[in-house]
Motif scaffolding. Sequence first.
Motif, PDB file in Angstrom:
ATOM      1  N   GLN A  14       0.844  -1.204   0.000  1.00 26.74           N
ATOM      2  CA  GLN A  14       0.000   0.000   0.000  1.00 26.74           C
ATOM      3  C   GLN A  14       0.880   1.255   0.000  1.00 26.74           C
ATOM      4  O   GLN A  14       0.614   2.215  -0.716  1.00 26.74           O
ATOM      5  CB  GLN A  14      -0.899   0.002   1.241  1.00 26.74           C
ATOM      6  CG  GLN A  14      -1.639   1.319   1.422  1.00 26.74           C
ATOM      7  CD  GLN A  14      -2.541   1.316   2.636  1.00 26.74           C
ATOM      8  OE1 GLN A  14      -3.719   1.059   2.514  1.00 26.74           O
ATOM      9  NE2 GLN A  14      -1.975   1.588   3.810  1.00 26.74           N
TER      10      GLN A  14
ATOM     11  N   CYS B 194       4.989  -2.898  -6.450  1.00 22.68           N
ATOM     12  CA  CYS B 194       4.490  -3.748  -5.355  1.00 22.68           C
ATOM     13  C   CYS B 194       5.023  -5.174  -5.467  1.00 22.68           C
ATOM     14  O   CYS B 194       5.450  -5.761  -4.472  1.00 22.68           O
ATOM     15  CB  CYS B 194       2.959  -3.721  -5.336  1.00 22.68           C
ATOM     16  SG  CYS B 194       2.208  -4.243  -6.882  1.00 22.68           S
TER      17      CYS B 194
ATOM     18  N   PRO C 146      -4.341  -6.796   2.028  1.00 23.62           N
ATOM     19  CA  PRO C 146      -4.477  -5.681   1.076  1.00 23.62           C
ATOM     20  C   PRO C 146      -5.519  -5.991   0.000  1.00 23.62           C
ATOM     21  O   PRO C 146      -5.686  -7.157  -0.382  1.00 23.62           O
ATOM     22  CB  PRO C 146      -3.083  -5.572   0.462  1.00 23.62           C
ATOM     23  CG  PRO C 146      -2.431  -6.886   0.706  1.00 23.62           C
ATOM     24  CD  PRO C 146      -3.043  -7.472   1.932  1.00 23.62           C
TER      25      PRO C 146
ATOM     26  N   ILE D 220      -3.629  -0.063  -4.258  1.00 21.83           N
ATOM     27  CA  ILE D 220      -3.647  -1.084  -3.210  1.00 21.83           C
ATOM     28  C   ILE D 220      -4.006  -0.393  -1.890  1.00 21.83           C
ATOM     29  O   ILE D 220      -3.366   0.590  -1.502  1.00 21.83           O
ATOM     30  CB  ILE D 220      -2.283  -1.792  -3.060  1.00 21.83           C
ATOM     31  CG1 ILE D 220      -1.878  -2.441  -4.383  1.00 21.83           C
ATOM     32  CG2 ILE D 220      -2.346  -2.839  -1.942  1.00 21.83           C
ATOM     33  CD1 ILE D 220      -0.608  -3.261  -4.303  1.00 21.83           C
ATOM     34  N   ILE D 221      -5.029  -0.899  -1.253  1.00 21.66           N
ATOM     35  CA  ILE D 221      -5.486  -0.326   0.021  1.00 21.66           C
ATOM     36  C   ILE D 221      -5.591  -1.473   1.032  1.00 21.66           C
ATOM     37  O   ILE D 221      -6.156  -2.524   0.713  1.00 21.66           O
ATOM     38  CB  ILE D 221      -6.899   0.324  -0.120  1.00 21.66           C
ATOM     39  CG1 ILE D 221      -6.954   1.310  -1.289  1.00 21.66           C
ATOM     40  CG2 ILE D 221      -7.339   0.974   1.198  1.00 21.66           C
ATOM     41  CD1 ILE D 221      -6.401   2.677  -1.026  1.00 21.66           C
ATOM     42  N   GLN D 222      -5.035  -1.225   2.207  1.00 22.09           N
ATOM     43  CA  GLN D 222      -5.175  -2.245   3.256  1.00 22.09           C
ATOM     44  C   GLN D 222      -6.003  -1.661   4.401  1.00 22.09           C
ATOM     45  O   GLN D 222      -5.502  -0.874   5.204  1.00 22.09           O
ATOM     46  CB  GLN D 222      -3.789  -2.695   3.758  1.00 22.09           C
ATOM     47  CG  GLN D 222      -3.932  -3.928   4.634  1.00 22.09           C
ATOM     48  CD  GLN D 222      -2.596  -4.546   4.977  1.00 22.09           C
ATOM     49  OE1 GLN D 222      -1.606  -4.368   4.265  1.00 22.09           O
ATOM     50  NE2 GLN D 222      -2.554  -5.284   6.079  1.00 22.09           N
TER      51      GLN D 222
ATOM     52  N   HIS E 241      -2.539   4.582  -5.547  1.00 19.55           N
ATOM     53  CA  HIS E 241      -3.633   4.196  -4.633  1.00 19.55           C
ATOM     54  C   HIS E 241      -4.412   2.995  -5.170  1.00 19.55           C
ATOM     55  O   HIS E 241      -5.617   2.890  -4.984  1.00 19.55           O
ATOM     56  CB  HIS E 241      -4.586   5.373  -4.374  1.00 19.55           C
ATOM     57  CG  HIS E 241      -3.856   6.612  -3.960  1.00 19.55           C
ATOM     58  ND1 HIS E 241      -3.196   6.700  -2.755  1.00 19.55           N
ATOM     59  CD2 HIS E 241      -3.655   7.780  -4.600  1.00 19.55           C
ATOM     60  CE1 HIS E 241      -2.611   7.891  -2.674  1.00 19.55           C
ATOM     61  NE2 HIS E 241      -2.862   8.559  -3.778  1.00 19.55           N
TER      62      HIS E 241
END
Length: 289
Positions: free
Chosen positions: A77, A105, A92, A85-87, A83
């Motif tokens: 993230q 990533c 995630p 990847i959001i955990q 943006h």
Amino acid sequence: LFHIAIASGKGGTGKTTVAVNLAFLLGSTKKTALVDLDVEEPNAQLFLQGDITGEYRQYRQVPSLIEEACTSCGLCQDVCNFHAIIQLGDKPMIFPQLCHSCHACTTLCPQQALVMKSEPMGMITAFGRDGLQSLEGRLDVGQEQAVPLIHKTKKLADKSFSDKEFLLFDSPPGTSCPFVAAVDDADYVLLVTEPTPFGLNDLKLAVETVRGMGLRFSVVINRAGIGDERVQQWCEQESIDVIANIPDSREAAVFYSRGELICESDPRIRNEFLQMIDRLQDRVTEALS
Ligand code: SF4
Ligand code: SF4
């Protein structure tokens, strides 16, 4: 191979009309191909109505999570600048529509819990009509990243049309990333506008962008006669070359609404396109000397 991008600061100025009519007339004397890079809404074929001669499915790379390997460290993230990847909870979540396929990533995940996978993004279709060959890039429904498909379409065009003299790009409207991706290596840009206050406003933005990119360009005023003289006056003040004034015409509007080429509708319009081609060839000679 001389690349000419036909662009405009906004949609609805007649950019595609200029591109297809120019391609059609230029193509009758010079080896020319047209490339539709307006991948979110390609419509050159509405007017050219060519026959399909090839179809090439296009893919892009997006990360996929191997859940059992992930330790929820949160690094992916942090390294994703887009943006994508959001955990929020334990693991995630990946939002492929925001991914720019930068591989940060997957490269940096300490557990190798992310791997890149191919995902369909769009189609490049080849068409032919009366000796005029063209390519069209079209994003799949739901895909939002125009730039990778624009790059792939340009690459295929350079390969497929290496025997041509002129490659015309119907570019995406606006001045954001897709516009820049389409025009960035053009040898010449034609900025299409209308003689209205909105047209002038968007032309100013487009001129600022192409000047910032150091590109050679001229302005095409489409539907000349419908508004006022401010576009012409501003171009004079700024020493910008107005390469054509395509007259507003009732006959052309009827042809346009039937999806036909306006250069075949009205002799004044055909003549203006032919003169534009002469002037354009002078600009090409200047650019190459
Ligand atoms: S960097 Fe790798 S291990 Fe860490 S949260 Fe992301 S996928 Fe999981
Ligand atoms: S590849 Fe790049 S853009 Fe895509 S999710 Fe990973 S870090 Fe973000």
